[in-house]
Each structure stands twice: as C-alpha cells, then as structure tokens.
Design an enzyme around this catalytic site. Sequence first.
Site, mmCIF file in Angstrom:
data_model
loop_
_atom_site.group_PDB
_atom_site.id
_atom_site.type_symbol
_atom_site.label_atom_id
_atom_site.label_comp_id
_atom_site.label_asym_id
_atom_site.label_seq_id
_atom_site.Cartn_x
_atom_site.Cartn_y
_atom_site.Cartn_z
ATOM 1 N N ASP A 87 0.812 -1.211 0.000
ATOM 2 C CA ASP A 87 0.000 0.000 0.000
ATOM 3 C C ASP A 87 0.852 1.269 0.000
ATOM 4 O O ASP A 87 0.672 2.154 -0.847
ATOM 5 C CB ASP A 87 -0.927 0.019 1.214
ATOM 6 C CG ASP A 87 -2.013 -1.043 1.141
ATOM 7 O OD1 ASP A 87 -1.769 -2.094 0.523
ATOM 8 O OD2 ASP A 87 -3.088 -0.840 1.711
ATOM 9 N N ASP B 64 -7.997 2.475 11.329
ATOM 10 C CA ASP B 64 -6.701 3.143 11.416
ATOM 11 C C ASP B 64 -6.725 4.564 10.868
ATOM 12 O O ASP B 64 -5.998 5.437 11.348
ATOM 13 C CB ASP B 64 -5.627 2.322 10.690
ATOM 14 C CG ASP B 64 -5.113 1.176 11.546
ATOM 15 O OD1 ASP B 64 -5.346 1.204 12.766
ATOM 16 O OD2 ASP B 64 -4.485 0.256 10.989
ATOM 17 N N SER C 70 -3.866 -9.109 4.730
ATOM 18 C CA SER C 70 -3.425 -7.825 5.259
ATOM 19 C C SER C 70 -2.976 -8.060 6.695
ATOM 20 O O SER C 70 -3.756 -8.522 7.531
ATOM 21 C CB SER C 70 -4.581 -6.819 5.227
ATOM 22 O OG SER C 70 -4.197 -5.610 5.840
ATOM 23 N N ARG D 143 -0.802 3.246 16.276
ATOM 24 C CA ARG D 143 -1.069 4.322 15.313
ATOM 25 C C ARG D 143 -0.844 5.715 15.894
ATOM 26 O O ARG D 143 -0.226 6.568 15.244
ATOM 27 C CB ARG D 143 -2.491 4.192 14.759
ATOM 28 C CG ARG D 143 -2.771 2.908 14.013
ATOM 29 C CD ARG D 143 -1.639 2.494 13.127
ATOM 30 N NE ARG D 143 -1.966 1.351 12.273
ATOM 31 C CZ ARG D 143 -1.088 0.462 11.845
ATOM 32 N NH1 ARG D 143 0.185 0.577 12.214
ATOM 33 N NH2 ARG D 143 -1.434 -0.528 11.064
#
Length: 407
Positions: free
Chosen positions: A18, A127, A179, A98
């Site tokens: 990504d 996220d 993922s 995060r």
Amino acid sequence: MTKKRVNKVVLAYSGGLDTSVILKWIKETYGCEVITVTADVGQGEDLSGIEAKALATGASKAYVLDLKEEFLTQYAFPVLRSGAVYERKYLLGTSFARPLIAKYQVEIAKREGADAVAHGCTGKGNDQVRFELTYKALAPELTVIAPWREWDLSGREALLEYAASRGIPVAQSKENIYSRDQNLWHLSHEGGELEDPWQAPSERVYQITASPQAAPDQPEEIVIGFEHGYPVSLNGERLPPVTLMERLNAIGGQHGIGRIDLVENRLVGMKSRGVYEQPGATILSVAHKELEHLTLDRETMHFKDQLALKYAELVYYGLWYTPLREALDAFVDVTQRTVTGEVRLMLYKGNCIPTGRRSPYSLYSMELATFGADAIYDQRDAEGFINLFGLPLKVAALLAKQRSTSS
C-alpha cells in the site's frame, strides 16, 4: 474534486504494497515532495533496506525510527495496567501503535517544514481515524492526504498491477493476499478466506504461534515480576522492556498462547473478522490481572473493571491524545501503587494457567480465609450482617405478603 495544493508531505511508510504505491501515487498526483517515516515497533522485519527503497521509489528523504521501547513503555504497558480489552478479546496492539507513529509524523512535518501528512489506511478501517485524530490533536493545521479515499484503485489486485507497471518491488502476491500488521504486542491478520466468519483460519495464516496440537507435550512454568503494574522480570531475571517482550513472545508462541479469532465492531460501523496472535501480551495480561486479584481491594478492582471498558473504547477509537485518557491514566496510576510482586504461570497447548501469586502488598490473609477458628473473625457476627444486608429483600417480601393477604 480539485485537490488542495501541497508542497511537502510526510508519509507513514511501511515499505509494503500500500505505502509503496502511495508514495509514487502522491508524487504523480500532487507533484510534491514526499518524506517517508518508518517506525520500528517490533514488526519483525529487516528494515535495513527500507530507506534505500523509499528513496528509489521517489522519496526526497526517509526517516527510519526505532520506537520499540517507547511503544512498550508509553503505550502498551499503560494499556496493560488499565486492564483494557476491546470486546472481550482484543488487546489493542494496532490501536495504540497508530497514535505513536502519527505523533512522529507530526514532529517530522514540523521539523521539515511540511504542510501535509499522509497515511495508507483504507476508508473502511479504524486506522484512518486513529491517524487523523492524532493529527488533529497535535497539528490541526496540516493537510491530510488519504489516497484510499481518493484514488480509483479498487483493491489489492489493482495495487499489485500499479506497482508492477511502475517497477515498484513488493512482497505481496495474488496468492498471498492477507493484510497483516505486526508489532511487539501482536500480529493481526485480515482478508482472504478470513472475510468469511464461518471459515476456519488455515495454519498458513499464523506466523508466530504454534498450533496447540503441535505445541510441546510438556508444560512450561514461568514467573513474571511486576513493579507498580509494569512488567519487569522473567523467571527472576530483570529485563529491559523490549527483551522481556521478545522472550515472552517466543515462549508463548512455542506453546500456542494468544491465538484470537474475533468478529469485532469497527468504529466506522461495520463488523469485521480479524485473527490475532498475541502470545506475550496474553501472558502479561493474565499475570497482571492475577496480581491485581491479590493486591487490590474489592471496590477499587470492581470500579477499575468498569473504567477498563471505557479505556478500551478510547484506545480503539483513536482517542489517545485526549483529556479523558489522561485522566483515566491518573486513576490507574493510583491503583497500581501496590501492584508489585510475582505471578507463576503454566503454559500448555494454548493455555496460560496461573498457579501462584505473591506480593509484599498482598491483601490476602490466610488467618482470615481459613475455615478454622481464628481470633479476628467471629463467625457469629455474620448473622447480624446478613440481617442488615438482606433487609430490603425481607421488607419487600413482607409487604408483598401483606398485599396478597389484604386482597
């Protein structure tokens, strides 16, 4: 939609599919300078070549930061001390990683004079919220670029084709389409056959834990030491946080500890299915709760359990940099003053079983708990206690009987 003009963007960059595509896409779409930030939070990857990869893909500068110790001491361990667990299973590993990464994005954006930040989160996930709430809390003036909400690339296959057309090397393939997100606290898996909640995960999904069936036939006993709620030792050996977590992940993984299969409620409103491996975190969570059973009084522990649910929601929702989370931490700090001691655990084929606990602040009294006679507790006093404690029940029953008789 006309895109806002930006001059310099700081991208949260993992080097995976990504963000590798996003780096090139931002340069092509916005025509701006891109600086990458890669955070080492214990994802178990060799990051030695990631700076070169980012520069080769078009970045003007690439930061690679070792944040493992800060990740544990300032994020993971405070959550551990709070007792926060999201929806009964999830120990929140991605959720508090995060805000840490986003914090450093903001710091570097200010240092480099950037006017924008970017992330690789999809428009369906949690996220994106966690990153962007951190941006808003720490630097609301920055423009946010979220390519998954802007581009017309429709999925992983489209990204693979984009990467191939521009010579961007990526590790994913159409055969390996999971993922994943890994750090010292956990490893998460989504996508592929896991999108069907009835489909059992195949063993190829798991990366750091043995299956319970393949785990050793002999149990292993370990002792975890805590000081004020912070884990500090393993089997009597005092260890720095990163070393401690690495060892617990290895030991727990060998015994199949911490496999979680969860259909969870995402913040954005949909349910999703995730499979988590959290061996070391599971060991610490079990041990910490066991020590609290020994050292916290009833009212404090019960109230703390209620607040732990709210704490878990705050972390999961990305509300790390908020006054409420800071206030809850202040409460937790007080509760952890006496959470010092050791817990013995037996690890066996996916099970983490407490077998002993001790603390200089123990509230357990063998003299009080014994079924034999003692000089402190007069069992005859229990009759008056029960009469007073049960008075509302007695009054209600008498009034009901009186009404029944009168009618």
